[in-house]
Design an enzyme around this catalytic site. Structure first.
Site, PDB file in Angstrom:
ATOM      1  N   GLY A   1      31.094  13.647  19.998  1.00 51.63           N
ATOM      2  CA  GLY A   1      31.748  14.945  20.976  1.00 51.63           C
ATOM      3  C   GLY A   1      30.791  16.084  20.378  1.00 51.63           C
ATOM      4  O   GLY A   1      29.650  15.857  20.017  1.00 51.63           O
ATOM      5  N   GLY A   2      31.271  17.163  20.850  1.00 54.55           N
ATOM      6  CA  GLY A   2      30.415  18.376  20.670  1.00 54.55           C
ATOM      7  C   GLY A   2      30.116  18.618  19.265  1.00 54.55           C
ATOM      8  O   GLY A   2      29.068  19.157  18.771  1.00 54.55           O
ATOM      9  N   PHE A   3      31.224  18.455  18.420  1.00 54.30           N
ATOM     10  CA  PHE A   3      31.262  18.470  16.807  1.00 54.30           C
ATOM     11  C   PHE A   3      29.975  17.391  16.410  1.00 54.30           C
ATOM     12  O   PHE A   3      29.214  17.960  15.360  1.00 54.30           O
ATOM     13  CB  PHE A   3      32.481  18.238  16.419  1.00 54.30           C
ATOM     14  CG  PHE A   3      32.456  18.401  14.817  1.00 54.30           C
ATOM     15  CD1 PHE A   3      32.960  19.819  14.333  1.00 54.30           C
ATOM     16  CD2 PHE A   3      32.199  17.599  13.909  1.00 54.30           C
ATOM     17  CE1 PHE A   3      33.382  19.835  13.113  1.00 54.30           C
ATOM     18  CE2 PHE A   3      32.306  17.832  12.513  1.00 54.30           C
ATOM     19  CZ  PHE A   3      32.802  19.321  12.076  1.00 54.30           C
TER      20      PHE A   3
ATOM     21  N   ASP B   1      41.031  22.601  24.574  1.00 52.20           N
ATOM     22  CA  ASP B   1      40.081  21.802  25.193  1.00 52.20           C
ATOM     23  C   ASP B   1      40.713  19.980  25.372  1.00 52.20           C
ATOM     24  O   ASP B   1      40.495  19.177  24.456  1.00 52.20           O
ATOM     25  CB  ASP B   1      39.025  21.574  23.935  1.00 52.20           C
ATOM     26  CG  ASP B   1      37.723  20.789  24.589  1.00 52.20           C
ATOM     27  OD1 ASP B   1      37.566  20.519  25.763  1.00 52.20           O
ATOM     28  OD2 ASP B   1      36.897  20.286  23.706  1.00 52.20           O
TER      29      ASP B   1
ATOM     30  N   LEU C   1      32.081   5.456  16.525  1.00 47.94           N
ATOM     31  CA  LEU C   1      33.173   5.234  17.296  1.00 47.94           C
ATOM     32  C   LEU C   1      32.635   5.950  18.571  1.00 47.94           C
ATOM     33  O   LEU C   1      33.527   5.816  19.649  1.00 47.94           O
ATOM     34  CB  LEU C   1      34.418   5.700  16.714  1.00 47.94           C
ATOM     35  CG  LEU C   1      35.060   4.819  15.530  1.00 47.94           C
ATOM     36  CD1 LEU C   1      36.141   5.342  14.997  1.00 47.94           C
ATOM     37  CD2 LEU C   1      35.346   3.557  15.945  1.00 47.94           C
ATOM     38  N   GLY C   2      32.195   7.146  18.480  1.00 46.99           N
ATOM     39  CA  GLY C   2      31.883   8.022  19.685  1.00 46.99           C
ATOM     40  C   GLY C   2      31.178   9.324  19.157  1.00 46.99           C
ATOM     41  O   GLY C   2      30.852   9.194  17.810  1.00 46.99           O
TER      42      GLY C   2
ATOM     43  N   VAL D   1      31.392  10.320  15.308  1.00 50.61           N
ATOM     44  CA  VAL D   1      32.523   9.928  14.732  1.00 50.61           C
ATOM     45  C   VAL D   1      32.381   8.514  14.235  1.00 50.61           C
ATOM     46  O   VAL D   1      32.025   7.515  15.042  1.00 50.61           O
ATOM     47  CB  VAL D   1      33.766  10.185  15.371  1.00 50.61           C
ATOM     48  CG1 VAL D   1      34.995   9.773  14.643  1.00 50.61           C
ATOM     49  CG2 VAL D   1      33.924  11.666  15.959  1.00 50.61           C
TER      50      VAL D   1
ATOM     51  N   LYS E   1      34.594  12.348  10.902  1.00 50.79           N
ATOM     52  CA  LYS E   1      33.837  12.994  11.712  1.00 50.79           C
ATOM     53  C   LYS E   1      32.817  13.970  10.865  1.00 50.79           C
ATOM     54  O   LYS E   1      33.107  14.916  10.248  1.00 50.79           O
ATOM     55  CB  LYS E   1      34.916  14.057  12.304  1.00 50.79           C
ATOM     56  CG  LYS E   1      34.253  14.680  13.340  1.00 50.79           C
ATOM     57  CD  LYS E   1      35.814  15.582  13.917  1.00 50.79           C
ATOM     58  CE  LYS E   1      35.577  16.360  15.127  1.00 50.79           C
ATOM     59  NZ  LYS E   1      36.613  16.891  15.850  1.00 50.79           N
TER      60      LYS E   1
END
Length: 793
Positions: free
Chosen positions: A483-485, A601, A480-481, A488, A502
């Site tokens: 991020g910094g983590f 954030d 899905l995408g 996902v 995630k």
């Protein structure tokens, strides 16, 4: 006797003149002569004449009232007054001018205007000297747009790629001569990615590198400056009020490796190495004799030529990436590798959360190693370079395996002896001391190197196998995408329930702290405008969070991009509803939940949209729980996202509820305009998104700011009101920003009359710069960028 009386009268008249100048303005008909000054309202800055040490020349300048030897701006820097005569005043045509002893103009603001004006000059508490029309308040000229050698808080350095116009720092010639020196410094975007650069008479002297901007917060929260001195060093200083002195916080260049291209093409610099220069793997010195003598100018050359389809990549960790990168926004790192491998002219790639993919096709120059910050660089090598290392790798693997087996046997023996002596209770203790990671039950997670159990209430415990099956083994088609983590994925459980998975990436800039923070924070929250955490999984090295699935993805995926089909669905009513929903979620975090939480954030990618297009705030890895008596907190670890950070947080590390309000204000303006703050630049007006909103609203043309597809005269009043609310949220001072409950009252119409917002501090540029080894996300504007009290590495 008469002579003494005359002297007394002169002194009285001088005192009266000085008293008349104790305000912060200079009006037409008034002259300032040495030693008269005007001071800003809070007595922080003064405008007046000064004389540098070891000279009799005099200059008009701005200096600190409490540190008058610290001059932050000079007017007549190349045309000094040679004696004690001279004055500064306003000319008949409305310009601020400096006159010599014969009343000849030696310096002027050179503003041209076609209509009669009533000019006034004012020195602000920011240190900005402003020439404006008193009746209308229009700014005609300001010193911040014409900097000398010092960058101050609120000042901007910028570059317009289309016109080539730059706002730069220029060094003094030397410590006693403020004339224009050899060094200039500022923002450079011509190489593809914005970076701080210092030039020596037009030649590159030092550059910060892409993705390597960091904040270094001083111990106090006071005044900070960045000075470009006559030796070409950028020196960051902070005022130490207790000791009444300026403390040096950082200085660049800081070592040999900071010199531009120190090791030549395809050479890498390590300040702690001996020698400091080495060739990349797969390369050798171009000139062995020169290299051996410590002359690395010619750099290195490739040993084996690339074969295109059969090539591989060597990973180099924590580098200042080479100059001349070609950026390409992407949220998936694997995409960078695929695109570079498919382009035979691509010789290296890198990925940065701020920028996305970066590619190089010609040469790799000016790299250096860092200890902790930096970006991983992947250099393309011939397949033969990897084959030659196969045998050596096999030996290494065998050695590591044998060593691991021996250590495991020894640990097992030690564990068995402990168990035998102390029983099962000691057994559990020894396992924890050895740093194992395990699940105690369905309501607590015990993690590696963690001494505490974190209660996650009634959240469901998922197994890794269950999640792997749900995501088709974390297949890229379900991505899905990112991020910094970490990535996902969309998943479907055995009961057909859709979930978002995630997964913490091993290469993530975030880690255990952010993972645990998100578990602690969001597991205690429940609101219709916050994403719901369903459970977690901690097995071996895997750390995974499971959320409710949002079919309409994130706000940035729907809102940005002219070709995005879902964007057509976002009419004004829907956008207005999304704005209010985000605000209600923030209100819950700040006021209505049992915890008081600052998100830190807020940005479009962290706002998810459910099936009914209702917004839900997500990603609480950076969130901070506030105590009941705290109104703000200071931190040396600035985290968050470039373009959405409040000025006081990015520059001083101070965050509060008003920091989230600032981010919300940026979100409001983005939703109205349909453009991303960090990617928008108005070429015609040379303004950023925030600056464009301010200019159009303040000129009574707010509807022109609204995205064309939704702009309508029928809803003009509502839209312009919403722009005004957004501008109130992005004001520089936290005290001027409304609390979130007040913002919601404004949005709902409960508060009818809105205050007039002050001009945003970043109204004429791209935005602020991002932080250090903390989370940095989003891309830079391709045209202009604000630099506000930062260090570049």
């Amino acid at each position: 006797m008469s002579r003494r009386i005359t002297q007394l009268i002169v002194l009285i008249l001088q005192s009266i003149a000085c008293m008349s100048l104790q305000n912060d303005t200079l009006s037409a008909g008034v002259m300032i002569r040495h030693p008269q000054t005007i001071a800003s309202q809070k007595q922080i800055y003064k405008l007046g004449f000064f004389t540098p040490p070891n000279t009799t020349n005099r200059y008009l300048g701005i200096f600190f009232a409490f540190s008058q030897e610290t001059v932050v701006w000079v007017a007549n820097r190349d045309t000094p007054l040679k004696d004690s005569s001279g004055a500064v005043t306003l000319s008949r045509d409305g310009n601020l001018i400096v006159l010599d002893g014969t009343n000849q103009t030696i310096w002027s603001t050179n503003v041209t205007t076609t209509s009669p004006i009533n000019p006034v000059v004012q020195i602000l508490d920011t240190g900005n000297l402003v020439l404006r029309e008193e009746a209308s308040g229009d700014t005609l000229w300001e010193s911040f747009s014409h900097p000398t050698d010092i960058l101050m808080q609120g000042m901007t350095l910028s570059q317009n790629v289309k016109t080539g116009k730059q706002s730069l720092l220029t060094s003094w010639k030397n410590a006693t001569d403020p004339g224009i020196g050899s060094f200039t410094g500022g923002l450079d975007v011509t190489s593809g990615i914005p970076q701080l650069v210092i030039w020596n008479e037009g030649r590159l002297h030092w550059r910060s590198g892409a993705g390597n901007f960091i904040y270094s917060t001083p111990q106090n929260n006071g005044l900070v400056t960045l000075t470009l001195n006559s030796s070409g060093c950028a020196i960051r200083k902070a005022w130490n009020g207790a000791e009444k002195r300026w403390d040096v916080v950082a200085e660049y260049p800081e070592n040999e490796c900071d010199g531009y291209g120190k090791c030549g093409p395809f050479g890498n610099c390590n300040a702690l190495g001996s020698p400091i220069c080495t060739c990349f793997r797969g390369f050798e010195p171009t000139n062995e004799d020169e290299w051996g003598r410590g002359n690395w100018t010619n750099g290195c050359r490739r040993r084996n030529q690339l074969q295109c389809g059969d090539d591989g990549f060597e990973r180099l960790r924590r580098l200042k990436v080479p100059d001349f990168a070609k950026p390409s926004p992407s949220r998936v790192q694997d995409e960078c590798r695929t695109r570079c491998l498919g382009n035979c002219s691509c010789i290296a790639y890198a990925y940065d959360n701020n920028i996305g993919c970066m590619f190089w096709s010609d040469t790799l120059i000016d790299t250096r190693e860092f200890d902790s910050v930096g970006v991983d660089l992947y250099v393309r090598l011939s397949a033969s370079e990897f084959d030659s290392h196969t045998e050596r790798k096999l030996y290494i693997i065998i050695g590591v395996t044998v060593g691991f087996v021996c250590i495991s046997v020894m640990m097992f023996i030690a564990w068995w002896l402990i168990v035998k002596r102390k029983g099962n209770r000691a057994q559990d203790s020894s396992i924890m001391e050895a740093g194992q990671m395990f699940m105690t039950d369905s309501t607590a997670i015990v993690l590696k190197n963690e001494s505490k159990e974190v209660n996650i209430g009634d959240l469901t415990k998922f197994t890794f196998e269950m999640l792997a099956n749900a995501t088709n083994q974390f297949h890229v088609d379900n991505l899905l995408g990112r991020g910094g983590f970490g990535p996902v994925y969309k998943g479907v459980l055995a009961n057909k329930k859709e979930i978002a998975v995630k997964r913490l990436s091993a290469e993530s800039g975030q880690g255990m702290q952010e993972f645990m923070n998100e578990v602690i924070v969001i597991s205690k929250l429940q609101h219709r405008n916050l994403v719901k955490l369903l459970g977690g999984c901690v097995e071996k090295e895997e750390k995974i969070l499971i959320y409710e699935y949002m079919p309409n993805k994130s706000l940035d995926a729907c809102l940005f991009g002219s070709t995005n089909p879902t964007k057509k669905l976002l009419d004004w009513n829907m956008r207005s509803s999304i704005i209010e929903g985000i605000g209600r979620g923030i209100l819950y975090l700040h006021r209505d939940s049992r915890l008081r939480i600052i998100h830190r954030d807020l940005k479009p990618s962290n706002v998810l949209l459910d099936q009914g297009w209702n917004p839900k705030i997500s990603d609480f890895g950076m969130a901070r729980i506030f105590g009941g008596n705290e109104d703000h907190v200071s931190t040396a670890r600035v985290v968050g996202t470039y373009g959405y950070m409040a000025p006081e947080y990015g520059m001083e590390g101070r965050f509060s509820e008003k920091s989230d309000v600032y981010s919300f204000g940026v979100l409001i303006l983005e939703i109205i305009k349909g453009k991303k703050n960090t990617r928008y630049f108005n070429d015609e007006l040379s303004l950023s998104l925030i600056g464009c909103a301010w200019k159009m609203w303040s000129e009574g043309d707010g509807l022109s700011f609204v995205e064309e597809s939704i702009a309508s005269r029928e809803t003009e009043e509502e839209m312009v009101r919403c722009i005004q609310i957004g501008l109130l949220c992005v004001q520089e001072s936290p005290n001027n920003r409304p609390a979130i409950q007040t913002v919601l009252s404004m949005l709902s119409g409960e508060i009818v009359e809105l205050p007039v917002p002050k001009q945003p501090v970043f109204a004429e540029n791209g935005s602020t710069l991002g932080p250090n080894g903390s989370t940095q996300q989003n891309v830079y504007s391709n045209n202009e960028l604000t630099l506000s009290v930062l260090d570049g590495r």
